[in-house]
Design a protein around this motif. Structure first.
Motif, short mmCIF file in Angstrom:
data_model
loop_
_atom_site.label_atom_id
_atom_site.label_comp_id
_atom_site.label_asym_id
_atom_site.label_seq_id
_atom_site.Cartn_x
_atom_site.Cartn_y
_atom_site.Cartn_z
N TRP A 1 38.77 50.70 43.99
CA TRP A 1 37.49 51.43 44.10
C TRP A 1 36.87 51.27 45.48
CZ3 TRP A 1 34.41 53.35 39.76
CH2 TRP A 1 35.08 53.28 38.54
N ARG A 2 37.18 50.16 46.13
CA ARG A 2 36.64 49.80 47.44
C ARG A 2 35.11 49.68 47.41
NH1 ARG A 2 39.08 47.15 48.30
NH2 ARG A 2 38.98 47.00 50.55
N ALA A 3 34.68 48.63 46.75
CA ALA A 3 33.24 48.37 46.66
C ALA A 3 32.95 46.91 47.00
CB ALA A 3 32.74 48.70 45.24
N CYS B 1 38.51 29.54 47.30
CA CYS B 1 39.31 29.89 48.48
C CYS B 1 40.64 30.57 48.16
CB CYS B 1 39.56 28.61 49.28
SG CYS B 1 40.53 28.88 50.77
N ASN B 2 40.85 31.67 48.85
CA ASN B 2 42.16 32.32 48.93
C ASN B 2 42.78 31.81 50.23
OD1 ASN B 2 44.29 34.07 49.34
ND2 ASN B 2 43.06 35.94 49.48
N PRO B 3 43.90 31.11 50.23
CA PRO B 3 44.96 31.03 49.23
C PRO B 3 45.03 29.71 48.47
CG PRO B 3 45.83 30.27 51.31
CD PRO B 3 44.34 30.55 51.52
N SER C 1 29.47 33.50 54.03
CA SER C 1 29.98 32.89 52.81
C SER C 1 30.61 34.00 51.97
CB SER C 1 28.83 32.22 52.06
OG SER C 1 29.33 31.61 50.90
N ASP C 2 31.95 34.01 51.96
CA ASP C 2 32.69 35.05 51.24
C ASP C 2 32.92 34.52 49.82
OD1 ASP C 2 34.66 36.63 50.09
OD2 ASP C 2 35.86 36.79 51.91
N GLU C 3 32.19 35.10 48.88
CA GLU C 3 32.18 34.57 47.51
C GLU C 3 32.87 35.51 46.52
OE1 GLU C 3 28.15 33.17 46.73
OE2 GLU C 3 28.13 32.11 48.64
N ILE C 4 33.88 36.18 47.01
CA ILE C 4 34.52 37.22 46.19
C ILE C 4 35.21 36.65 44.95
CG2 ILE C 4 36.73 37.34 47.43
CD1 ILE C 4 36.29 40.48 47.33
N TYR C 5 35.51 35.35 44.95
CA TYR C 5 36.15 34.74 43.77
C TYR C 5 35.15 33.93 42.93
CZ TYR C 5 40.39 36.25 46.07
OH TYR C 5 41.36 37.02 46.64
N GLU C 6 33.86 34.14 43.12
CA GLU C 6 32.86 33.30 42.43
C GLU C 6 32.96 33.35 40.91
OE1 GLU C 6 28.73 34.46 42.56
OE2 GLU C 6 29.20 36.58 42.42
N LEU D 1 33.52 43.83 44.36
CA LEU D 1 33.81 43.97 42.94
C LEU D 1 35.30 43.94 42.63
CD1 LEU D 1 30.89 45.33 43.56
CD2 LEU D 1 31.09 46.01 41.17
N SER D 2 36.12 43.92 43.69
CA SER D 2 37.58 44.01 43.52
C SER D 2 38.15 43.02 42.51
CB SER D 2 38.29 43.78 44.85
OG SER D 2 38.06 44.85 45.72
N LYS D 3 37.78 41.77 42.66
CA LYS D 3 38.49 40.72 41.92
C LYS D 3 37.86 40.49 40.54
CE LYS D 3 40.43 40.21 45.93
NZ LYS D 3 41.78 40.40 46.35
N ALA D 4 36.54 40.27 40.49
CA ALA D 4 35.91 39.91 39.22
C ALA D 4 35.97 41.05 38.22
CB ALA D 4 34.46 39.50 39.46
N ILE E 1 43.13 29.68 55.15
CA ILE E 1 42.12 30.61 54.65
C ILE E 1 42.70 32.03 54.73
CG2 ILE E 1 40.92 31.14 56.82
CD1 ILE E 1 38.24 30.52 55.28
N TRP E 2 42.11 32.93 54.02
CA TRP E 2 42.58 34.34 53.92
C TRP E 2 42.96 34.92 55.29
CZ3 TRP E 2 39.20 39.13 54.10
CH2 TRP E 2 39.92 40.27 53.70
N VAL E 3 44.02 35.71 55.28
CA VAL E 3 44.67 36.17 56.52
C VAL E 3 43.83 37.05 57.43
CG1 VAL E 3 47.02 36.02 55.57
CG2 VAL E 3 45.71 38.13 55.25
N GLY F 1 34.59 47.85 50.18
CA GLY F 1 35.22 46.55 49.98
C GLY F 1 34.55 45.49 50.84
N ALA F 2 34.73 44.25 50.43
CA ALA F 2 34.24 43.13 51.25
C ALA F 2 34.88 43.20 52.64
CB ALA F 2 34.57 41.81 50.57
N LYS F 3 36.07 43.75 52.68
CA LYS F 3 36.82 43.81 53.94
C LYS F 3 36.06 44.62 55.00
CE LYS F 3 41.74 43.59 54.11
NZ LYS F 3 43.00 44.14 53.63
N GLN F 4 35.52 45.75 54.61
CA GLN F 4 34.79 46.54 55.61
C GLN F 4 33.50 45.83 56.03
OE1 GLN F 4 33.01 50.42 54.67
NE2 GLN F 4 33.87 51.19 56.56
#
Ligand code: PMP
Ligand code: GLU
Length: 416
Positions: free
Chosen positions: A255-257, A179-181, A213-218, A246-249, A129-131, A98-101
């Motif tokens: 899957w944690r990728a 941006c989340n949220p 640059s966290d682009e997970i919602y691109e 890959l979580s969101k899109a 911004i995200w927690v 995940g992007a988190k790790q």
């Protein structure tokens, strides 16, 4: 005895509310959850098939910590071709759980626990911004400097605000666009203007400044704004780490990728350090997920587009419904699947159950207890977040409509 470090670490508010809603549902309580940022869609079949094939053909062993070369090269190609980030090779890319790790490891590679005689390195966060950024940066020894944004400025940090926040101690700027949220995003011109401030600061007072640059919602963009990766701007490319997942899109939260990438000599060293960290935490991600990542990036544009269209339609329904509730001030999201209305005009009122609402946290708790609707209180997103609640509309239109009805009923019943 449990360490002070562990005891002082704040649990994730988003995960916390989501788990509470799930627990209530298991007990048979009819909770409508708008808590988790998680698409309700299933992962596209071709992605699942790729993982199943890999499993069947025995890709079940340890792999290189940051991923196999083929997958790292596929991600580098995606970032070069689609995001315009030049000069990336497989060695500039690391795949994580995940992007988190990736963010966790990167924070530990960019900050040190300061010695008693030192000031901590600083990380600039445009808030809300995200927690998770704040706790992870603090855990790594950094100090967070918040730059406040508001609905009036479209929840965007101006170049002037950024310039004023940078000091010789600044090590990191975190951007999360979309941006989340807040559901906002910077346009190409705004990204270029922020990059110019970073380049100028790096030449003068903050030579070690880097950008995450966290682009997970691109891919979840529907307001007509073009997504521009700040890492594509040559002046700051080699100090910009693009993080994505890959979580969101692709509807792959379980899957944690995720991955991180940064070109240049520093980028290659940073990604190697990230690998050292990951090698002591988890080693590679699940081995049969790598082929699925390659298929997702290569073959799923149509599925991603269809999901994005659905989120756009839901955004309309959610925004229209929230705007019709007196006492809530909703900003229309242009991307992501979050609405972030200001509920502070209702502070001071009392619920039928006798609770007086003094904060977003009170609001969210009362809404859950008395109207069985789970939302995330905005406090942990920072800044003006304490006046807001976050509703994820990554759920069916039917659920959104039912939730809006519950929320409207809850607000109507308040004694002001
Ligand atoms: N960044 C942002 C802005 C997010 O909202 C999330 C939420 N999941 C993440 C990173 C982490 O995502 P994941 O670890 O599932 O890739
Ligand atoms: N990012 C999602 C959210 O904000 C998932 C939970 C988390 O990782 O914070 O709800």
């Amino acid at each position: 005895m449990i360490s002070r470090r562990a005891l002082s670490l704040k649990p994730s508010a988003t995960i916390g509310v989501a788990n509470r809603a799930k627990a209530l549902r298991r007990e048979g309580v009819d909770v409508l959850s708008f808590a988790t940022g998680e698409p309700d869609f299933d992962t596209p079949q071709v992605i699942k098939d790729a993982a199943v094939d890999a499993l069947r053909t025995g890709q079940t062993r340890y792999m290189p910590t940051l991923g196999d070369r083929q997958t790292r090269e596929a991600i580098a190609a995606k970032l070069r071709d689609e995001n315009g980030i030049a000069g990336l090779t497989w060695e500039h890319v690391g795949v994580s759980a995940g992007a988190k790790q990736a963010l966790f490891c990167l924070a530990h590679c960019l900050f040190d626990t300061p010695n008693a005689w030192e000031e901590p390195g600083e990380a600039i966060l445009p808030v809300p911004i995200w927690v998770s950024y704040r706790p992870v940066i603090e855990l790594a020894g950094g100090r967070v400097v918040e730059v406040p944004t508001t609905p009036q400025t479209g929840f965007k940090m101006t170049p002037g605000q950024l310039r004023s926040a940078i000091t010789p101690r600044t090590r990191l700027l975190v951007l999360n666009s979309p941006c989340n949220p807040t559901g906002t995003m910077y346009g190409p011109g705004e990204i270029a203007a922020l990059a110019e401030v970073v380049a100028e600061a790096a030449r003068t007072i903050a030579p070690d400044l880097v950008v995450i640059s966290d682009e997970i919602y691109e891919r979840i963009v529907y307001g007509g704004i073009e997504h521009r990766s700040i890492g594509s701007i040559p002046e700051i490319a080699e100090r910009t780490i693009t993080v994505n997942g890959l979580s969101k899109a692709y509807a792959m939260t379980g899957w944690r990728a995720g991955y991180a990438a940064c070109p240049g000599e520093f980028g290659a060293r940073l990604i190697r350090s990230m690998g050292t960290y990951q090698g002591q935490i988890s080693t590679n991600i699940t081995s049969f997920v790598y082929p699925a990542i390659r298929v997702a990036l290569r073959d799923c544009a149509a599925e991603v587009g269809a999901m994005c269209d659905a989120f756009a339609r839901r955004a309309e329904v959610m925004h229209k419904g929230l705007s019709a509730i007196e006492g809530l001030a909703s900003t229309k999201p242009v991307a992501t699947f979050y609405a972030f209305p200001d509920v502070s005009s209702l502070f001071g009122s009392t619920t039928p159950g006798g609770r007086t609402l003094g904060s977003a946290l009170d609001f969210a708790e009362a809404l859950l207890e008395e109207a069985r609707m789970a939302v995330v209180p905005g406090e942990d997103f920072g800044g003006c977040g304490g006046r807001h609640i976050r509703l994820s509309f990554a759920c069916s239109t039917q659920q959104i409509e039912a939730g809006l009805e519950r929320l409207a009923g809850f607000v109507r019943a308040l004694r002001r």
